[in-house]
Design a protein around this motif. Structure first.
Motif, short mmCIF file in Angstrom:
data_model
loop_
_atom_site.label_atom_id
_atom_site.label_comp_id
_atom_site.label_asym_id
_atom_site.label_seq_id
_atom_site.Cartn_x
_atom_site.Cartn_y
_atom_site.Cartn_z
N VAL A 117 0.85 -1.19 0.00
CA VAL A 117 0.00 0.00 0.00
C VAL A 117 0.89 1.23 0.00
CG1 VAL A 117 -0.16 0.05 2.52
CG2 VAL A 117 -1.95 1.15 1.14
N THR A 118 0.40 2.29 -0.63
CA THR A 118 1.07 3.59 -0.62
C THR A 118 0.05 4.67 -0.33
OG1 THR A 118 2.51 5.08 -1.85
CG2 THR A 118 0.77 4.00 -3.09
N VAL A 119 0.52 5.85 0.07
CA VAL A 119 -0.36 6.96 0.43
C VAL A 119 -0.06 8.13 -0.49
CG1 VAL A 119 -1.02 8.58 2.24
CG2 VAL A 119 -0.50 6.21 2.83
N LEU A 120 -1.11 8.65 -1.11
CA LEU A 120 -0.99 9.78 -2.03
C LEU A 120 -1.51 11.04 -1.35
CD1 LEU A 120 -0.39 10.96 -4.84
CD2 LEU A 120 -2.74 10.32 -5.49
N GLN A 121 -0.69 12.09 -1.36
CA GLN A 121 -1.07 13.38 -0.77
C GLN A 121 -1.55 14.30 -1.87
OE1 GLN A 121 -0.93 14.20 2.58
NE2 GLN A 121 -1.85 16.19 2.11
N ILE A 122 -2.78 14.82 -1.70
CA ILE A 122 -3.36 15.77 -2.65
C ILE A 122 -3.69 17.05 -1.90
CG2 ILE A 122 -5.26 16.22 -4.25
CD1 ILE A 122 -5.48 13.29 -4.78
#
Length: 427
Positions: A117-122
């Protein structure tokens, strides 16, 4: 609870459940996942997933990548034998988990061989960062947050836009250098020069504006995004000089003590090395120490005689300076200076003997010259008058005889001197 928040909670729970179910096959595989965020709302992010085998295992099966990216919007997806790429976008800011698991392509009901899993910052703002570079020898040398006083420093803004979302936008940059100086530019960089040492905080406000077609009424409208950025700027005095204080000569198996005096702002990274020749110091092939002052003492013992060179390099994050100090190492024994002193002593003794002999000979010559003391006092006049009264005949007779002439001369009384004669003779 809002529907969106409830959906996010259920999605997170599902991801935790999937990632918590371990499979024995997962020990043979490594699944790497990365993204190129953060991005601004409306822009696209790229997520990569790559499957690797442990222990160089050769995989003969085909695999399928299963993605979970909701509530993000999928733009594009591609998949190869051991990797997969997706492009997603988001309409509102936040932190979004993106997960992927890999299964055998012909076995949908089999357990996943790997998960990650990875986390995307928007964010709704412009994304980027500030960099600091100093100009040296017509080149830009990048520094973390420091520069030297009196040097020209270039502060640049680097826009992070992997999907070229701002390709048609025009930018305005508002700079605040933290010392009361402000500047507005249309270029993403400025040149800064300050002569006072200290810490500064540089603020930058970026404004991007472009025209696009509205999604509702389909008319052109102006869109604007902004971004605020800060960076710390530490102004240090450049390393201006290195002075090596100490002897240039020593003996084998003797301690040579040297003192290094540095003109520069600490902390200083000092690197020194003693070799047979002077060499420029690069990398970590030297004795590296960090000092918080301007002086450093070092001691070294030589095991072999010969010619050596101490190479010293000092840097403080903004400048670097090198210097060299030659050292002559003599074999164990009498120092050459002792031979010089001995020669000087011998020459002094010989010169003293020559001067003494010359002075002594002059004194003896003076004694031989001063053998008589003539007296010209008034008493001699009376003696002469008494002789004259005896008659001229006697004098004449005396003067007529050859022998009497010498007797008369010797019988004549010598004149009395006003000082004591050096030598007295009795006739």
């Amino acid at each position: 609870m809002a529907p969106a928040a409830l959906a996010m909670l259920l999605l997170t729970s599902l991801l935790l459940l999937l990632l918590g179910c371990a499979s024995p096959a997962a020990e043979k595989y490594v699944l790497e996942i990365t993204n190129n965020g953060p991005i601004t709302t409306g822009a696209q992010a790229t997520v990569h997933a790559n499957l690797n085998m442990k222990n160089d295992t050769v995989a003969s099966d085909l695999y399928h990548f299963n993605w979970i990216y909701a509530p993000l919007i999928l733009i594009e997806k591609s998949e190869q034998e051991f990797n997969s790429i997706i492009n997603v976008t988001g309409e509102f800011p936040g932190t979004f988990p993106i997960s992927v698991w890999v299964t055998h392509r012909n076995c949908w009901l089999c357990r996943p061989v790997a998960r990650n899993v990875t986390v995307l910052q928007i964010t709704e703002f412009i994304t980027g960062n500030l960099t600091i570079a100093k100009i040296e020898h017509s080149r830009f040398i990048t520094h973390d947050s420091s520069s030297s006083t009196g040097a020209v420093t270039r502060i640049s803004f680097c826009l992070h836009d992997p999907s070229h979302y701002f390709k048609s936008a025009s930018f305005v940059y508002n700079w605040d250098f933290g010392d009361g100086v402000y500047q507005i530019t249309k270029q993403p960089f400025v040149y800064y020069n300050h002569s006072t040492m200290g810490n500064r905080t540089v603020h930058l406000k970026v404004i991007a504006e472009w025209e696009q077609i509205g999604s509702i009424i389909h008319e052109r409208e102006m869109v604007q995004k902004t971004g605020d950025f800060t960076t710390a700027l530490e102004l240090l005095d450049a390393v201006q000089s290195i002075k090596v204080v100490g002897s240039r000569e020593t003996h084998v198996m003797e301690d040579l003590n040297l003192s290094l005096h540095i003109n520069g702002t600490p902390p200083l990274a000092l690197c020194w090395l003693i070799k047979a020749e002077c060499i420029p110091l690069e990398g970590e092939k030297c004795h590296l120490v960090v000092i918080n002052g301007s002086c450093y003492n070092l001691s070294h013992t030589f095991s072999d005689a010969g010619q050596y060179c101490l190479s010293v390099r000092v840097e403080n994050g903004v400048t670097m300076l090198q210097t060299y100090h030659e050292i002559k190492v003599w074999p164990a024994g009498i120092h050459p200076a002792f031979f010089v002193l001995l020669c000087i002593a011998l020459v002094s003794v010989m010169l003293g003997l020559v001067l003494y002999t010359t002075f002594r000979s002059n004194t003896q010559q003076k004694d031989l010259v001063e053998v008589a003391d003539f007296d010209f006092s008034p008493l001699s006049d009376k003696s002469l008058s008494s002789h004259s009264e005896s008659g001229c005949g006697q004098i004449c007779c005396r003067s007529c005889l050859p022998g009497s002439q010498e007797v008369a001369r010797e019988s004549h009384e010598l004149l009395h001197s006003f000082y004591k004669p050096v030598k007295t003779y009795t006739v």
